[in-house]
Design a protein around this motif. Structure first.
Motif, PDB file in Angstrom:
ATOM      1  N   UNK A 177      33.309  49.230  34.664  1.00  7.52           N
ATOM      2  CA  UNK A 177      33.248  48.571  35.976  1.00  7.52           C
ATOM      3  C   UNK A 177      34.425  47.622  36.177  1.00  7.52           C
ATOM      4  N   UNK A 178      34.862  47.545  37.424  1.00  8.37           N
ATOM      5  CA  UNK A 178      35.877  46.549  37.797  1.00  8.37           C
ATOM      6  C   UNK A 178      35.606  46.151  39.232  1.00  8.37           C
ATOM      7  N   UNK A 179      35.987  44.948  39.582  1.00  8.93           N
ATOM      8  CA  UNK A 179      35.709  44.440  40.921  1.00  8.93           C
ATOM      9  C   UNK A 179      36.428  45.230  41.995  1.00  8.93           C
ATOM     10  N   UNK A 180      35.848  45.217  43.211  1.00  9.88           N
ATOM     11  CA  UNK A 180      36.466  45.900  44.339  1.00  9.88           C
ATOM     12  C   UNK A 180      37.297  44.903  45.127  1.00  9.88           C
ATOM     13  N   UNK A 181      38.539  44.727  44.724  1.00  6.79           N
ATOM     14  CA  UNK A 181      39.431  43.788  45.392  1.00  6.79           C
ATOM     15  C   UNK A 181      39.870  44.342  46.741  1.00  6.79           C
ATOM     16  N   UNK A 182      40.128  43.447  47.677  1.00  2.72           N
ATOM     17  CA  UNK A 182      40.630  43.844  48.985  1.00  2.72           C
ATOM     18  C   UNK A 182      42.160  43.870  49.007  1.00  2.72           C
ATOM     19  N   UNK A 183      42.788  43.476  47.894  1.00  4.30           N
ATOM     20  CA  UNK A 183      44.240  43.487  47.840  1.00  4.30           C
ATOM     21  C   UNK A 183      44.766  44.910  47.672  1.00  4.30           C
ATOM     22  N   UNK A 184      46.064  45.060  47.876  1.00  6.29           N
ATOM     23  CA  UNK A 184      46.688  46.373  47.768  1.00  6.29           C
ATOM     24  C   UNK A 184      46.754  46.817  46.322  1.00  6.29           C
ATOM     25  N   UNK A 185      46.600  48.134  46.115  1.00  2.00           N
ATOM     26  CA  UNK A 185      46.479  48.633  44.751  1.00  2.00           C
ATOM     27  C   UNK A 185      47.766  48.495  43.959  1.00  2.00           C
ATOM     28  N   UNK A 186      48.928  48.476  44.615  1.00  2.00           N
ATOM     29  CA  UNK A 186      50.191  48.466  43.879  1.00  2.00           C
ATOM     30  C   UNK A 186      50.824  47.077  43.771  1.00  2.00           C
ATOM     31  N   UNK A 187      50.103  46.055  44.199  1.00  2.00           N
ATOM     32  CA  UNK A 187      50.614  44.683  44.131  1.00  2.00           C
ATOM     33  C   UNK A 187      49.608  43.812  43.393  1.00  2.00           C
ATOM     34  N   UNK A 188      50.089  43.030  42.448  1.00  2.00           N
ATOM     35  CA  UNK A 188      49.210  42.118  41.729  1.00  2.00           C
ATOM     36  C   UNK A 188      48.610  41.112  42.701  1.00  2.00           C
ATOM     37  N   UNK A 189      47.365  40.769  42.462  1.00  2.00           N
ATOM     38  CA  UNK A 189      46.622  39.918  43.376  1.00  2.00           C
ATOM     39  C   UNK A 189      47.361  38.607  43.651  1.00  2.00           C
ATOM     40  N   UNK A 190      47.498  38.280  44.950  1.00  2.00           N
ATOM     41  CA  UNK A 190      48.117  37.034  45.359  1.00  2.00           C
ATOM     42  C   UNK A 190      49.636  37.015  45.295  1.00  2.00           C
ATOM     43  N   UNK A 191      50.277  38.176  45.071  1.00  2.00           N
ATOM     44  CA  UNK A 191      51.733  38.193  44.893  1.00  2.00           C
ATOM     45  C   UNK A 191      52.421  39.097  45.916  1.00  2.00           C
ATOM     46  N   UNK A 192      51.829  39.231  47.095  1.00  2.00           N
ATOM     47  CA  UNK A 192      52.408  40.096  48.110  1.00  2.00           C
ATOM     48  C   UNK A 192      53.791  39.616  48.530  1.00  2.00           C
ATOM     49  N   UNK A 193      53.913  38.337  48.877  1.00  2.00           N
ATOM     50  CA  UNK A 193      55.200  37.810  49.344  1.00  2.00           C
ATOM     51  C   UNK A 193      56.277  37.982  48.282  1.00  2.00           C
ATOM     52  N   UNK A 194      55.926  37.702  47.042  1.00  2.00           N
ATOM     53  CA  UNK A 194      56.883  37.845  45.946  1.00  2.00           C
ATOM     54  C   UNK A 194      57.315  39.302  45.790  1.00  2.00           C
ATOM     55  N   UNK A 195      56.370  40.223  45.950  1.00  2.00           N
ATOM     56  CA  UNK A 195      56.684  41.646  45.838  1.00  2.00           C
ATOM     57  C   UNK A 195      57.701  42.055  46.901  1.00  2.00           C
ATOM     58  N   UNK A 196      57.458  41.647  48.142  1.00  2.00           N
ATOM     59  CA  UNK A 196      58.363  41.994  49.234  1.00  2.00           C
ATOM     60  C   UNK A 196      59.748  41.393  48.999  1.00  2.00           C
ATOM     61  N   UNK A 197      59.784  40.143  48.541  1.00  2.00           N
ATOM     62  CA  UNK A 197      61.055  39.467  48.298  1.00  2.00           C
ATOM     63  C   UNK A 197      61.864  40.142  47.198  1.00  2.00           C
TER      64      UNK A 197
END
Length: 344
Positions: A177-197
């Protein structure tokens, strides 16, 4: 197969129904992501071994980067909020993987999506909402076509999630089992802005935050850090709750307003897609969902030709967001949808 509850249960149900089942897993992204990493490959392999079915892994990293990740970054750089899961379903899960399934001489491609597909009296395939409204994923499938739908099976269409979990446990499936996060599958949680940058350093560009009167009330470090409708993390204090109303790419300005100022009654759509393959004549009266978790709202859809349409809602909607999908529903069926280009 990702090795998660839904895809594993779907595979097991088909085995129980007497199908010859092959497990197919796409490796789409690096380790540490969800839903498309080498970790998922190993999870899926264990389930296939338990079910005593063949398991194939296909490398989808190139198409995933080209069709999903790069457009995702480009959209944020343009001040829009993209929907990568919809693109992934169109190009990878029900595009690339369908081609691989055909190469394996399969008759169908099945997934653990909560949605339904049905061939009706008109000879066409219709995409239906799942019976469990809390898990319905038909919104993400609205760009599928007749050829794709004819090849698909959705074993979980009529089942609520608790029953799927109970079946998986009773069947003894080796699921971690693992939680059902609402974040995108290819980006670590909470690091969207950093990923884009990291993928496009040019997005880091200081700009101003304006109130409804055009006054400068703060500053920002890039439009990619905001989305229309956002309330928190604005870095401003104006004595009342403020929301992002608009991202002005041309002037690099974030416009904010109180909640009433973010309510809109209409939006223009681009690249409108119809599941039937035929654009309805005249004006369509239906429910429109302007975001995944929306319950849908009654609206008139007016066709402008060239894949464009205008949606006018009966009641104002909160934060109609450029880059998101507006999906058309009628009597539990998905008719199609388009990308929100502009709201008013």
């Amino acid at each position: 197969m990702s090795g998660g509850t839904d895809s594993s249960a779907a595979a097991a149900m088909l085995v129980d129904q007497g199908y010859e089942v092959i497990g197919l897993t796409a490796h789409m992204w690096k380790d540490g992501s969800r839903c498309c990493s080498l970790e998922d490959v190993e999870r899926a392999r264990k389930v296939c071994s338990y079910l005593d079915i063949r398991h194939y892994v296909v490398n989808a990293q190139e198409i995933f980067t080209d069709k999903i990740v790069d457009p995702f970054v480009e959209a944020y750089a343009a001040g829009r909020t993209p929907s990568p899961c919809i693109y992934c379903n169109s190009f990878v899960k029900f595009g690339f993987l369908v081609d691989r399934a055909l190469q394996l001489n399969c008759d169908y491609l099945a997934t653990g999506h909560y949605a339904g597909v049905e061939k009706q009296a008109d000879g066409k395939y219709h995409l239906l909402s799942a019976k469990d409204p809390n898990k319905d994923q038909s919104y993400f499938l609205h760009r599928l076509n007749q050829k794709q739908l004819a090849f698909l099976l959705f074993p979980l269409a009529d089942l609520p999630k608790p029953e799927v979990k109970a079946y998986s446990k009773e069947r003894g499936l080796p699921i971690v089992p693992r939680g059902e996060s609402q974040d995108l599958c290819f980006i670590e949680e909470g690091r969207l802005a950093e990923f884009v940058e990291q993928r496009d350093p040019s997005v880091v560009k200081k700009g101003e935050i304006h109130d409804p009167d055009g006054n400068v009330v703060g500053h920002h470090n890039g439009l990619h850090r905001f989305t229309v409708g956002q309330r928190g993390k604005l870095g401003i204090a104006l004595g009342e709750r403020m929301y992002v109303k608009r991202l002005d790419k041309e002037n690099n300005v974030v416009e904010v307003a109180p909640r009433p100022g973010v309510m809109q009654v209409a939006c223009a759509l681009d690249e409108v897609h119809w599941i039937s393959g035929d654009e309805p004549e005249g004006e369509l009266r239906c429910e429109v969902r302007p975001r995944y978790r929306s319950n849908g709202a009654l609206a008139n859809v007016r066709f402008a030709g060239g894949g464009k349409a205008d949606v006018v809602f009966d009641e104002p909607q909160f934060a109609l967001t450029p880059g998101q999908a507006a999906v058309f529903y009628k009597d539990g069926e998905v008719l199609g949808g388009g990308w929100i280009d502009e709201a008013s």
